[in-house]
Design a protein around this motif. Sequence first.
Motif, PDB file in Angstrom:
ATOM      1  N   LEU A  11     -23.300 -67.783 -23.119  1.00  0.00           N
ATOM      2  CA  LEU A  11     -24.565 -67.796 -23.774  1.00  0.00           C
ATOM      3  C   LEU A  11     -24.489 -68.645 -24.720  1.00  0.00           C
ATOM      4  N   CYS A  63     -27.526 -69.521 -26.861  1.00  0.00           N
ATOM      5  CA  CYS A  63     -28.375 -68.723 -27.183  1.00  0.00           C
ATOM      6  C   CYS A  63     -28.202 -68.373 -28.822  1.00  0.00           C
ATOM      7  N   ALA A  93     -25.131 -65.904 -30.312  1.00  0.00           N
ATOM      8  CA  ALA A  93     -24.173 -65.155 -29.197  1.00  0.00           C
ATOM      9  C   ALA A  93     -23.373 -64.458 -30.356  1.00  0.00           C
ATOM     10  N   THR A 148     -20.020 -62.028 -28.161  1.00  0.00           N
ATOM     11  CA  THR A 148     -19.692 -61.648 -26.880  1.00  0.00           C
ATOM     12  C   THR A 148     -17.728 -60.476 -27.145  1.00  0.00           C
ATOM     13  N   VAL A 174     -22.633 -57.752 -24.850  1.00  0.00           N
ATOM     14  CA  VAL A 174     -23.381 -58.988 -25.408  1.00  0.00           C
ATOM     15  C   VAL A 174     -24.637 -59.046 -26.455  1.00  0.00           C
ATOM     16  N   SER A 217     -27.466 -61.046 -28.960  1.00  0.00           N
ATOM     17  CA  SER A 217     -28.377 -62.490 -29.595  1.00  0.00           C
ATOM     18  C   SER A 217     -28.682 -61.959 -30.536  1.00  0.00           C
ATOM     19  N   LEU A 230     -32.113 -62.114 -24.214  1.00  0.00           N
ATOM     20  CA  LEU A 230     -31.712 -62.805 -23.086  1.00  0.00           C
ATOM     21  C   LEU A 230     -33.014 -62.987 -22.099  1.00  0.00           C
TER      22      LEU A 230
END
Length: 670
Positions: A375, A378, A381, A383, A471, A473, A477
Motif C-alpha cells: 500500500l 496509496c 494507507a 494496516t 487494510v 486508504s 484500492l
Amino acid sequence: MRFRTPPTAWAGYALAAAWFVLHLSNVGGWDVQIVGYKIFSPLLSAIPAWLAWRGWAAARAAGLPAVRRHLLLTSGAWTFMAAASSIAFYHLVVHGDTSYPSPFPLMQVCDFATLVLILAGLLSVPVRHRWSASKLRLGLDMGIVLLAGALFSWYFLVYPAVSKPGAEMSLPIFIFVKTTGLMVVLFAIARIVLGGVEELSRRAMMFAIAATVVQSLLNVMQQTLAGTPYAHLALATRQIFIALLIAMGVAHLRRIAVGSTAAPRAERRPASLMPYLAVAAADALLIVALLGGLDARSWPVLAGTITLTALVVVRQLVGMRDNNRLMVRVDASMRALRESMGREQILSDLGVALLRTTDAAEVHKLAAEGAATLLAGCAGARTAVVTVSPEDPENWTVAEASGASAGSLAGLRVASDAVPGELLARLAGGEMITVPGWPSLGIDGLDAFDDRPLMILPLLSGERFFGVLTVGSDEDLPEDVLKSLQTLRTQVSLALDSVALTAELTRRAMHDMLTGLGNRALLWDRLNGALARSRRTGRPVGVLLLDLNGFKPVNDTYGHDAGDLLLKVVAERLRLCVRTEDTVARLGGDEFVIVTEDLRETGDAERIAERVVAALNEPVPMDGHELRTPASIGIALSQPGQGPDDVLREADAAMYVAKRRGTGLFHVHA
C-alpha cells in the motif's frame, strides 16, 4: 480427414484452361472468340456460384457463423455474375449481339450487384486483430485509396469514354463506379489479410486478392483493347479470373472439411502501406498528365492530387495524435507493469521469509510489513493484524499496526464476546468485508478509532481461524493491489497454519497427551540444559522422582477412566507445587519427575518435596468416593561431571528408600 476436390471444380479448371488457350491464340478470329466466350461464360460463371453455395451449406452444418455469413454473400455475388453472363448469352442467341463489353442496363445492374455483395462479404469477415489506428485514421486511409483509384478511373476509363463522339453517359458512369468499387474491395481484402482472418481460409482470401487484381486489370483491358486486334486478350484474362474464383471456392470447402492445419503464425498488427502507395501512384499519374499540358483530362488529376496531399497531411496529424495517445497508454502500462512486478517481488520475498519462520509473532510482523509495502503508493494507507491465539482465545489482540491510529491500536485487546456473531460468521466463511471504519463494526473499544473505509481480510486455513488482516486508504484500492492483498492473505494464512501445525506436532512429540505434562523427550532435553547451566553457575540441579502409592488399586476398583482422571488431578497439583521455570514430566504409568534448578542447598529441594507430599495427601473426590494416592519421592542433587542418567538413577534409588520407609515420605540421596 482427407479432402477431395469436387469433380465440378476439376471440370471448371479444364474448361477455363481450354478457353484460355483458345482466346490467347485467337483461334478463328474475333467473331469466333466472342461467340464462344458468350456461349460458355454462363457455364463457367455458374461453377464458382455452385461451389460457394455448397460451402455455405457445409458451413451452416458445421456451425461456423462467420464462414456461413461470408459465403452467403459471396454465393449471391457469383449468382449475379452468372445471371449477367446469361443475359449476354440471351442477347447473342435472340438478337445476335456480339458487342464487348455488353452495354445492356440489366447486365450492368447485375455486375453492380455482384460488386456490392463482394464488398459486403469481405467486410463481414472477422479479423484476428483490430485495426491499430483510430476510426478517423482508417477513414482517411480508405478515402485516400478511393480518391487515387477515382483519379486513375477518370484518366484511363471515364474521360476516354466520355470524350468519344456520341458516347452514352450511362456507360462511363457505370465504369467509374465499378472501378472505384473494385479499389475498395482490394483495400478491404488487403486489410483482412494483414490483420489475419479467423475461421475463413487464408488461402481462399489470397485467391480473392488475386481475382480482384485480375478483374481490375480486365476492366482496363475491356476499354483499352475494345475494337483492336488484341481484344481477345481480355477474354483470356477472364478465364484466369474464373479459375481463381473456382480455386477460392475449393479452398473454402477444404477449410470447412478438415479445419485449420496451418502452423501458428507470428502475431502482428495490421499496418497498411496502401495509402502511401496510392499517393505515390497519383503523383506519378500527375506527372504523366502534365506532360500533355493542362486540359480537361489533366485538371481533375491535379485537383485530386492536391486533395490527396491535404488528406495525407491530415492523416499524419491524426497519426501524431494517435501516437501520442499510444505513448501515454504505453507509459501507463509500463508503470503498471513495473508496479505489478514490484508487488510480485514483494510477495515472493515475503513467501520465502514466511517459509523460514516458525514463530507466529514473526509471521504477524511480516504480514503487517508486507501489507504496508503493497500500500506504499496509496494515500493514507493503514494496516493492522488482529490475532486470535489458542493461548488467549477469549480476546482478539491487535498484534501489529501501521498508519493512522497505529500507536493506539497496537496491543489493543477486544473480548471475543464483543465481536458480533454475524461478523464472525462472515469472517469464518472466508468473506472479505468492506466497512466505513472501525466504529461501524459495533465492537466496544473501537468507537474512538479511525472512521475511514476499511477492508477486513480473514486469516484462515480450513477450519483454523487465526484472526484478520485489515487494510485501508483514502482512495479506492486499485484492482491489482487488491489481488496482491488476497495473495498476501493466502500466504499469511498458510504460514500461520504451518506454525500452528508445527507447534502441535512439537507439543505431541514433547508432552504426555493425557496430563499435558512433559514426556521423556522433554524431560531429557530440559535436564540436559539444566545440567549444562549448572556447570556454569556451580549450583546443583534437583531431580525429584515420585511414585504414586495405591494407584493400581484405583484402576482395579474404579476402572481406567477413573485412573486417568486421577492422573490429571495429580498433574495439576504438581504444577502448583513448583515454580514456572521448573519442569514437571510424566515418565509413564504413575511415575513423575520434577526438575528444579538454581538450588542453593538441599533444603530447597526438600521444601518442594514437602509441598508435593502435602498436596498429594489431599483426597480426590470422585463419584462419591475420596481417593488417596500419597507419593514416595526420591531426591537427587547433581554433582559435577554427572549426566542425566546418573542423576535419574540416584533419584530412583532414593525413591525406593522412601517407599521402604512408608508412604507419603521422601528421601534425599546421600
